[in-house]
Design a protein around this motif. Structure first.
Motif, PDB file in Angstrom:
ATOM      1  N   TRP A 141       0.437  -1.236  -0.092  1.00  0.00           N
ATOM      2  CA  TRP A 141       0.083  -0.202  -0.128  1.00  0.00           C
ATOM      3  C   TRP A 141       0.961   1.056  -0.101  1.00  0.00           C
ATOM      4  CZ3 TRP A 141      -4.195  -2.905  -2.194  1.00  0.00           C
ATOM      5  CH2 TRP A 141      -3.936  -3.645  -1.322  1.00  0.00           C
ATOM      6  N   SER A 142       1.586   1.294   1.008  1.00  0.00           N
ATOM      7  CA  SER A 142       2.752   2.165   0.044  1.00  0.00           C
ATOM      8  C   SER A 142       3.438   2.492  -0.910  1.00  0.00           C
ATOM      9  CB  SER A 142       4.280   2.170   2.074  1.00  0.00           C
ATOM     10  OG  SER A 142       5.123   0.898   1.465  1.00  0.00           O
ATOM     11  N   ARG A 143       3.557   1.412  -1.445  1.00  0.00           N
ATOM     12  CA  ARG A 143       3.994   1.810  -2.892  1.00  0.00           C
ATOM     13  C   ARG A 143       3.019   2.409  -4.056  1.00  0.00           C
ATOM     14  NH1 ARG A 143       7.914  -1.696  -2.623  1.00  0.00           N
ATOM     15  NH2 ARG A 143       7.294  -3.295  -2.811  1.00  0.00           N
ATOM     16  N   VAL A 190      13.869  10.455   4.939  1.00  0.00           N
ATOM     17  CA  VAL A 190      14.433   9.500   5.699  1.00  0.00           C
ATOM     18  C   VAL A 190      12.899   8.198   5.602  1.00  0.00           C
ATOM     19  CG1 VAL A 190      13.940  10.058   8.140  1.00  0.00           C
ATOM     20  CG2 VAL A 190      14.066  12.066   6.811  1.00  0.00           C
ATOM     21  N   GLY A 191      14.081   6.940   6.472  1.00  0.00           N
ATOM     22  CA  GLY A 191      13.452   5.949   6.675  1.00  0.00           C
ATOM     23  C   GLY A 191      12.745   5.067   5.153  1.00  0.00           C
ATOM     24  N   CYS A 192      13.859   5.469   4.772  1.00  0.00           N
ATOM     25  CA  CYS A 192      13.109   4.602   3.248  1.00  0.00           C
ATOM     26  C   CYS A 192      12.838   3.252   3.125  1.00  0.00           C
ATOM     27  CB  CYS A 192      14.703   4.008   2.335  1.00  0.00           C
ATOM     28  SG  CYS A 192      16.058   3.624   2.748  1.00  0.00           S
ATOM     29  N   GLY A 193      13.041   2.084   4.022  1.00  0.00           N
ATOM     30  CA  GLY A 193      12.297   0.995   3.958  1.00  0.00           C
ATOM     31  C   GLY A 193      12.892   0.502   2.969  1.00  0.00           C
ATOM     32  N   SER A 194      12.334  -0.409   1.783  1.00  0.00           N
ATOM     33  CA  SER A 194      12.059  -0.802   0.944  1.00  0.00           C
ATOM     34  C   SER A 194      11.986  -0.285  -0.282  1.00  0.00           C
ATOM     35  CB  SER A 194      10.903  -2.087   0.450  1.00  0.00           C
ATOM     36  OG  SER A 194      10.759  -1.903   0.647  1.00  0.00           O
ATOM     37  N   VAL A 214      17.914   7.329   4.025  1.00  0.00           N
ATOM     38  CA  VAL A 214      18.597   6.990   5.277  1.00  0.00           C
ATOM     39  C   VAL A 214      17.735   6.285   5.832  1.00  0.00           C
ATOM     40  CG1 VAL A 214      18.994   7.817   7.253  1.00  0.00           C
ATOM     41  CG2 VAL A 214      19.527   9.145   4.993  1.00  0.00           C
ATOM     42  N   ASP A 215      17.941   4.929   6.349  1.00  0.00           N
ATOM     43  CA  ASP A 215      17.176   4.223   7.270  1.00  0.00           C
ATOM     44  C   ASP A 215      17.850   2.827   8.152  1.00  0.00           C
ATOM     45  OD1 ASP A 215      14.178   3.013   6.605  1.00  0.00           O
ATOM     46  OD2 ASP A 215      15.317   1.617   7.874  1.00  0.00           O
ATOM     47  N   PRO A 216      17.534   2.992   9.470  1.00  0.00           N
ATOM     48  CA  PRO A 216      18.465   2.253  10.411  1.00  0.00           C
ATOM     49  C   PRO A 216      19.035   1.180  10.815  1.00  0.00           C
ATOM     50  CG  PRO A 216      16.273   3.442  11.185  1.00  0.00           C
ATOM     51  CD  PRO A 216      16.407   3.935   9.882  1.00  0.00           C
ATOM     52  N   SER A 217      17.668   0.164   9.409  1.00  0.00           N
ATOM     53  CA  SER A 217      17.433  -0.888   9.839  1.00  0.00           C
ATOM     54  C   SER A 217      18.153  -1.334   8.017  1.00  0.00           C
ATOM     55  CB  SER A 217      16.316  -1.017   9.778  1.00  0.00           C
ATOM     56  OG  SER A 217      15.953  -2.740   8.930  1.00  0.00           O
ATOM     57  N   SER A 251      19.330   7.321  11.380  1.00  0.00           N
ATOM     58  CA  SER A 251      17.956   7.878  12.065  1.00  0.00           C
ATOM     59  C   SER A 251      17.683   8.925  11.865  1.00  0.00           C
ATOM     60  CB  SER A 251      17.855   7.369  13.579  1.00  0.00           C
ATOM     61  OG  SER A 251      18.383   8.380  14.303  1.00  0.00           O
ATOM     62  N   ALA A 252      15.986   9.674  11.942  1.00  0.00           N
ATOM     63  CA  ALA A 252      15.404  10.916  12.098  1.00  0.00           C
ATOM     64  C   ALA A 252      16.107  11.633  12.714  1.00  0.00           C
ATOM     65  CB  ALA A 252      13.849  10.243  11.722  1.00  0.00           C
ATOM     66  N   GLU A 253      16.556  10.924  13.992  1.00  0.00           N
ATOM     67  CA  GLU A 253      16.702  12.127  15.211  1.00  0.00           C
ATOM     68  C   GLU A 253      18.136  12.231  15.267  1.00  0.00           C
ATOM     69  OE1 GLU A 253      15.307   8.809  15.547  1.00  0.00           O
ATOM     70  OE2 GLU A 253      13.951   8.950  17.083  1.00  0.00           O
ATOM     71  N   ALA A 254      19.290  11.704  14.332  1.00  0.00           N
ATOM     72  CA  ALA A 254      21.100  12.014  13.454  1.00  0.00           C
ATOM     73  C   ALA A 254      20.653  11.495  12.761  1.00  0.00           C
ATOM     74  CB  ALA A 254      21.660  11.060  14.625  1.00  0.00           C
ATOM     75  N   SER A 265       9.799  12.094   4.218  1.00  0.00           N
ATOM     76  CA  SER A 265       9.522  11.063   4.210  1.00  0.00           C
ATOM     77  C   SER A 265       8.535  10.398   4.797  1.00  0.00           C
ATOM     78  CB  SER A 265      10.231  11.531   6.501  1.00  0.00           C
ATOM     79  OG  SER A 265      10.114  10.656   6.695  1.00  0.00           O
ATOM     80  N   GLY A 266       8.266   8.943   4.535  1.00  0.00           N
ATOM     81  CA  GLY A 266       6.932   8.284   4.054  1.00  0.00           C
ATOM     82  C   GLY A 266       5.817   7.440   5.204  1.00  0.00           C
ATOM     83  N   LEU A 267       5.396   7.496   6.048  1.00  0.00           N
ATOM     84  CA  LEU A 267       5.269   6.548   6.903  1.00  0.00           C
ATOM     85  C   LEU A 267       6.086   6.276   7.994  1.00  0.00           C
ATOM     86  CD1 LEU A 267       3.106   3.789   3.964  1.00  0.00           C
ATOM     87  CD2 LEU A 267       2.634   6.344   5.518  1.00  0.00           C
TER      88      LEU A 267
HETATM   89  C1  LIG Z   1       7.080   2.136   7.840  1.00  0.00           C
HETATM   90  S1  LIG Z   1       7.983   1.429   7.146  1.00  0.00           S
HETATM   91  C2  LIG Z   1       7.962   2.569   5.587  1.00  0.00           C
HETATM   92  C3  LIG Z   1       8.995   2.668   4.927  1.00  0.00           C
HETATM   93  C4  LIG Z   1       8.712   3.842   3.351  1.00  0.00           C
HETATM   94  N1  LIG Z   1       9.490   4.976   3.857  1.00  0.00           N
HETATM   95  C5  LIG Z   1       7.520   2.958   2.552  1.00  0.00           C
HETATM   96  O1  LIG Z   1       6.885   4.468   2.800  1.00  0.00           O
HETATM   97  O2  LIG Z   1       7.250   2.229   2.395  1.00  0.00           O
HETATM   98  C6  LIG Z   1       8.985   2.708   8.313  1.00  0.00           C
HETATM   99  C7  LIG Z   1      10.589   2.657   8.039  1.00  0.00           C
HETATM  100  O3  LIG Z   1      10.837   3.891   9.212  1.00  0.00           O
HETATM  101  C8  LIG Z   1      12.000   3.291   9.886  1.00  0.00           C
HETATM  102  N2  LIG Z   1      11.877   3.777  10.321  1.00  0.00           N
HETATM  103  C9  LIG Z   1      12.333   3.112  11.587  1.00  0.00           C
HETATM  104  N3  LIG Z   1      12.513   4.133  13.027  1.00  0.00           N
HETATM  105  C10 LIG Z   1      13.147   4.835  12.328  1.00  0.00           C
HETATM  106  C11 LIG Z   1      13.622   5.843  12.720  1.00  0.00           C
HETATM  107  N4  LIG Z   1      14.231   6.840  14.231  1.00  0.00           N
HETATM  108  N5  LIG Z   1      14.745   6.952  12.083  1.00  0.00           N
HETATM  109  C12 LIG Z   1      14.250   6.513  10.528  1.00  0.00           C
HETATM  110  N6  LIG Z   1      14.081   5.034  10.308  1.00  0.00           N
HETATM  111  C13 LIG Z   1      13.341   4.464  11.317  1.00  0.00           C
HETATM  112  C14 LIG Z   1      12.319   1.739   9.903  1.00  0.00           C
HETATM  113  O4  LIG Z   1      13.634   0.164   9.283  1.00  0.00           O
HETATM  114  C15 LIG Z   1      11.181   1.949   8.255  1.00  0.00           C
HETATM  115  O5  LIG Z   1      11.913   1.024   6.626  1.00  0.00           O
END
Ligand SMILES: C[S@@+](CC[C@H](N)C(=O)[O-])C[C@H]1O[C@@H](n2cnc3c(N)ncnc32)[C@H](O)[C@@H]1O
Length: 268
Positions: free
Chosen positions: A23-25, A46-50, A69-72, A94-97, A110-112
């Protein structure tokens, strides 16, 4: 690790793909349509996920570059595998650093993600630090408190009917700030100007009941945590109640909607 925390980890791979990433796609390109940004930006994501938003930025905004950027490590590996566009690069952080220099990009998106970041004010401050003066800061999160993600709202309505204590466990209680007022307030408190916040709704069409139900066994987040904690009989009651109440069409499909709040503002 407590179940709740384990399920909040948003693991990469098939679990996330079948539960939320599909759904995020759908959502990411709709967000870019709404945003309508100028071409030629150096973007930070910020938080790119896949890589749902990364792909939309690359395909729809004609960027100079996208640093995602993503922490995982798992998500970063998945994103690197899926996205080979040379304008994209991926960094752990991470988003905070944020792992980028001050005033080094034109726009931050940043998405989701902001719903699950523990210190949202710090995340917004970091976005301001890295974007150039008059730069664009934008993000979106699901409208959990407004019941905007219908497949989750339906899940929790059924769960609560069978088990009143489930009412306290849903995304609406976990992420109460994901409202138009809450998100606008967050952006204004961060010092952004020209702030707008608008709903974006996508259809979420499930092939059949199994396509609706099975992802709860695989996914992450509060609903999947609740499912995982149920005894087999309770799981079966919930499954049956949902199957009885969902709007299942003659061809087996289930058509629902999911709404996100999209926010944009300008850094001073
Ligand atoms: C729901 S996924 C969304 C991924 C992508 N942006 C999308 O729209 O599909 C949440 C993402 O946030 C990342 N995340 C979790 N904590 C985070 C943090 N403190 N700073 C940045 N990213 C974070 C996770 O690793 C994960 O990739």
């Amino acid at each position: 690790m407590p179940d709740q925390t384990r399920h909040d980890a948003w693991q990469a791979g098939e679990t996330d793909e079948r539960f939320m990433a599909r759904w995020s796609r759908e959502l990411a390109p709709r967000f870019i349509d709404w945003l309508n940004p100028l071409p030629g930006f150096e973007w930070l994501e910020v938080g790119c996920g896949s890589g749902a938003l990364t792909e939309a930025l690359l395909g729809l905004t004609v960027p100079v570059s996208v640093v995602a950027v993503d922490p995982s490590e798992d998500f970063l590996a998945l994103a690197r595998e899926r996205i080979t566009n040379p304008r994209a690069s991926f960094r752990k952080g991470s988003a905070e650093a944020l792992p980028v220099a001050n005033t080094s990009c034109d726009a931050v998106g940043s998405g989701l993600v902001l719903d699950i970041v523990p210190d949202r004010a710090k995340a917004l401050a970091e976005m301001r630090r890295v974007v150039r003066p008059r730069g664009l800061i934008c993000f979106y999160v699901w409208d959990y408190p407004g019941g905007g993600v219908q497949f989750l709202r339906t899940f929790w309505s059924a769960a609560t009917a069978l088990d009143p204590q489930a009412a306290d466990l849903g995304e609406d209680r976990r992420f109460p700030f994901c409202t138009q007022e809450g998100l606008t307030g967050l952006a204004l408190a961060a010092g952004l100007t020209d702030v707008t916040c608008a709903p974006i709704t996508i259809p979420t069409v499930f092939r059949d009941f199994a396509d609706f139900w099975q992802p709860f066994a695989l996914g992450t987040g509060p609903a999947a945590a609740y499912y995982a904690g149920l005894a087999p009989a309770a799981r079966e009651s919930l499954r049956q109640r949902l199957q009885d109440r969902l709007p299942i069409a003659e061809d087996g499909t289930i058509t629902l909607e999911a709404r996100a709040w999209a926010v944009q503002g300008i850094s001073p």
